[in-house]
Enzyme design. Sequence first.
Site, PDB file in Angstrom:
ATOM      1  N   ASN A   1      12.212   7.060 -22.997  1.00 19.91           N
ATOM      2  CA  ASN A   1      10.747   7.203 -23.084  1.00 19.91           C
ATOM      3  C   ASN A   1      10.270   7.375 -24.527  1.00 19.91           C
ATOM      4  OD1 ASN A   1      10.569   7.057 -20.306  1.00 19.91           O
ATOM      5  ND2 ASN A   1      10.557   9.280 -20.024  1.00 19.91           N
TER       6      ASN A   1
ATOM      7  N   ALA B   1       0.832  -1.217   0.000  1.00 20.87           N
ATOM      8  CA  ALA B   1       0.000   0.000   0.000  1.00 20.87           C
ATOM      9  C   ALA B   1       0.858   1.255   0.000  1.00 20.87           C
ATOM     10  CB  ALA B   1      -0.922  -0.006   1.220  1.00 20.87           C
TER      11      ALA B   1
ATOM     12  N   LYS C   1       9.156   7.044   0.134  1.00 15.60           N
ATOM     13  CA  LYS C   1       9.516   5.619   0.086  1.00 15.60           C
ATOM     14  C   LYS C   1      10.877   5.403   0.777  1.00 15.60           C
ATOM     15  CE  LYS C   1       7.550   2.690  -1.658  1.00 15.60           C
ATOM     16  NZ  LYS C   1       6.436   1.804  -1.180  1.00 15.60           N
TER      17      LYS C   1
ATOM     18  N   PRO D   1       8.895  18.463 -12.909  1.00 17.14           N
ATOM     19  CA  PRO D   1       9.929  19.100 -12.071  1.00 17.14           C
ATOM     20  C   PRO D   1      10.787  18.039 -11.373  1.00 17.14           C
ATOM     21  CG  PRO D   1       7.738  19.980 -11.575  1.00 17.14           C
ATOM     22  CD  PRO D   1       7.527  18.811 -12.489  1.00 17.14           C
TER      23      PRO D   1
ATOM     24  N   THR E   1      11.064   0.888  -4.084  1.00 13.80           N
ATOM     25  CA  THR E   1      11.323   1.331  -5.451  1.00 13.80           C
ATOM     26  C   THR E   1      12.788   1.679  -5.662  1.00 13.80           C
ATOM     27  OG1 THR E   1      10.866   3.160  -6.971  1.00 13.80           O
ATOM     28  CG2 THR E   1      10.606   3.643  -4.646  1.00 13.80           C
ATOM     29  N   ASP E   2      13.227   1.604  -6.920  1.00 13.43           N
ATOM     30  CA  ASP E   2      14.592   2.034  -7.243  1.00 13.43           C
ATOM     31  C   ASP E   2      14.736   3.559  -7.162  1.00 13.43           C
ATOM     32  OD1 ASP E   2      13.122   2.711  -9.498  1.00 13.43           O
ATOM     33  OD2 ASP E   2      14.448   1.717 -10.941  1.00 13.43           O
ATOM     34  N   GLU E   3      13.596   4.278  -7.101  1.00 13.67           N
ATOM     35  CA  GLU E   3      13.676   5.741  -7.100  1.00 13.67           C
ATOM     36  C   GLU E   3      14.342   6.294  -5.853  1.00 13.67           C
ATOM     37  OE1 GLU E   3      10.305   7.900  -8.428  1.00 13.67           O
ATOM     38  OE2 GLU E   3       9.851   6.454 -10.004  1.00 13.67           O
TER      39      GLU E   3
ATOM     40  N   TYR F   1       7.451  11.630  -3.656  1.00 12.11           N
ATOM     41  CA  TYR F   1       7.164  10.195  -3.659  1.00 12.11           C
ATOM     42  C   TYR F   1       8.398   9.394  -3.237  1.00 12.11           C
ATOM     43  CZ  TYR F   1       6.935   5.435  -5.498  1.00 12.11           C
ATOM     44  OH  TYR F   1       7.022   4.069  -5.637  1.00 12.11           O
TER      45      TYR F   1
END
Length: 356
Positions: free
Chosen positions: A261, A90, A166, A294, A137-139, A162
């Site tokens: 992308n 979640a 995390k 951004p 996450t890898d972020e 975000y």
Amino acid sequence: MRIFKNLLITGGSGFIGANFIHYLFEKTDFSGNIINVDCLTYAGNPNNLTEIAEKHGNTRYFFFKENVQNYEAIEKIFTQFEIDCLIHFAAESHVDRSIFGPKDFIETNIVGTFNLLEIARKVWGSREDVLFHHISTDEVYGSLGETGFFYENTAYDPRSPYSSSKAASDHLVSAYFHTYKLPVTISNCSNNYGAYQFPEKLIPLMILNILEGKPLPIYGDGKYIRDWLFVDDHCSAIWETVKRGKTGETYNVGGENEWENIKLVNYLCERVAFFTEKDPNEVKKLITYVKDRPGHDRRYAINCDKIKNELNWRQSLDFETGLDETIKWYLNNKEWIENVRSGDYLKWIDKNYTER
Ligand code: NAD
Ligand code: DAU
């Protein structure tokens, strides 16, 4: 190998959580119970689990519409179902939304995770035959230049609300291992794609916009790079980690499949055109460069040697096959799309991205 009886899955009605529940029932020999706790935000969708609820509802599958921040309610579920493993999916998961409104990200991703850790610490005490697995996450590792990879020991350097939320939750999970000896594992995964993904994320957004002849918004110069992994392969990595991962350890999971992308969107145009018998060159005319996100992270690339070497995990699908399967899933599930479209996600995009 660890064997669990009662899995508490948080966020099981979202994209990866729902795929994971399908995976457990349909592709593993797991014989215990699954208790799904999800407060059904815009991203949570009971239709992702219709067949599971029909087949296993109230026998081996139990659903509770509940917020992970609600200590009393979740402690009760924990005790009632004798939970021996918690797999925590979640989260608020969309980077763009975190830029427009970070509050929910702090509350769910940080405070919510803290709440679950506190419940696990209280109910489990000093038990060693239990596990708290955190899906991350890898972020959290930040942004790469043209070369290099994220390793499990790469220093955290999150850039968006975000990824910061995390990162904070990863640190809390890790702290509970070191401080309270809570048995934990963490997996940090790259970009997932596949069935049931909410169409605000790049791949489903582009597929649906192509089908509707709407512009395909490319942020900035389109040369940002992501490492894509088929969601079922993320599920198998999570399950291997839960069964055999070393407690206190982090496992990186990735597709070893980097795409710019703009190249990915061009390829998607060609494949959707193929399946719908459209002219690919006409479809590509929908590509529209828009203002950049951004703090947009330039490149993510995961080194996943650790999970490969220690747990013998492998990706099962090449990207071309996985993308075709995903496109076909969206083409064959019009009712699911209509249902999602009847919600407010388009309003959110229209309100915040006036240039689209
Ligand atoms: P998602 O947004 O599709 O689903 C999130 C789910 O969590 C939804 O069902 C939502 O209703 C539920 N939820 C949100 N807030 C809640 C709360 N306060 N209480 C209870 N339920 C709540 O997200 P996803 O893409 O399936 O991601 C799942 C997890 O995997 C997240 O932790 C995310 O950070 C992580 N992750 C995602 C990706 C990806 O590519 N999507 C990659 C790596 C890691
Ligand atoms: O890396 C793992 C992360 O992948 C997860 O932790 C997140 O939960 C998940 O949302 C995803 O984050 P990204 O920001 O990488 O995914 P997104 O699909 O939003 O964007 C992918 C890339 O495409 C990114 O470079 C931004 C760009 N993009 C995205 C959208 C939605 C566009 O150019 N246009 C768009 O309309």
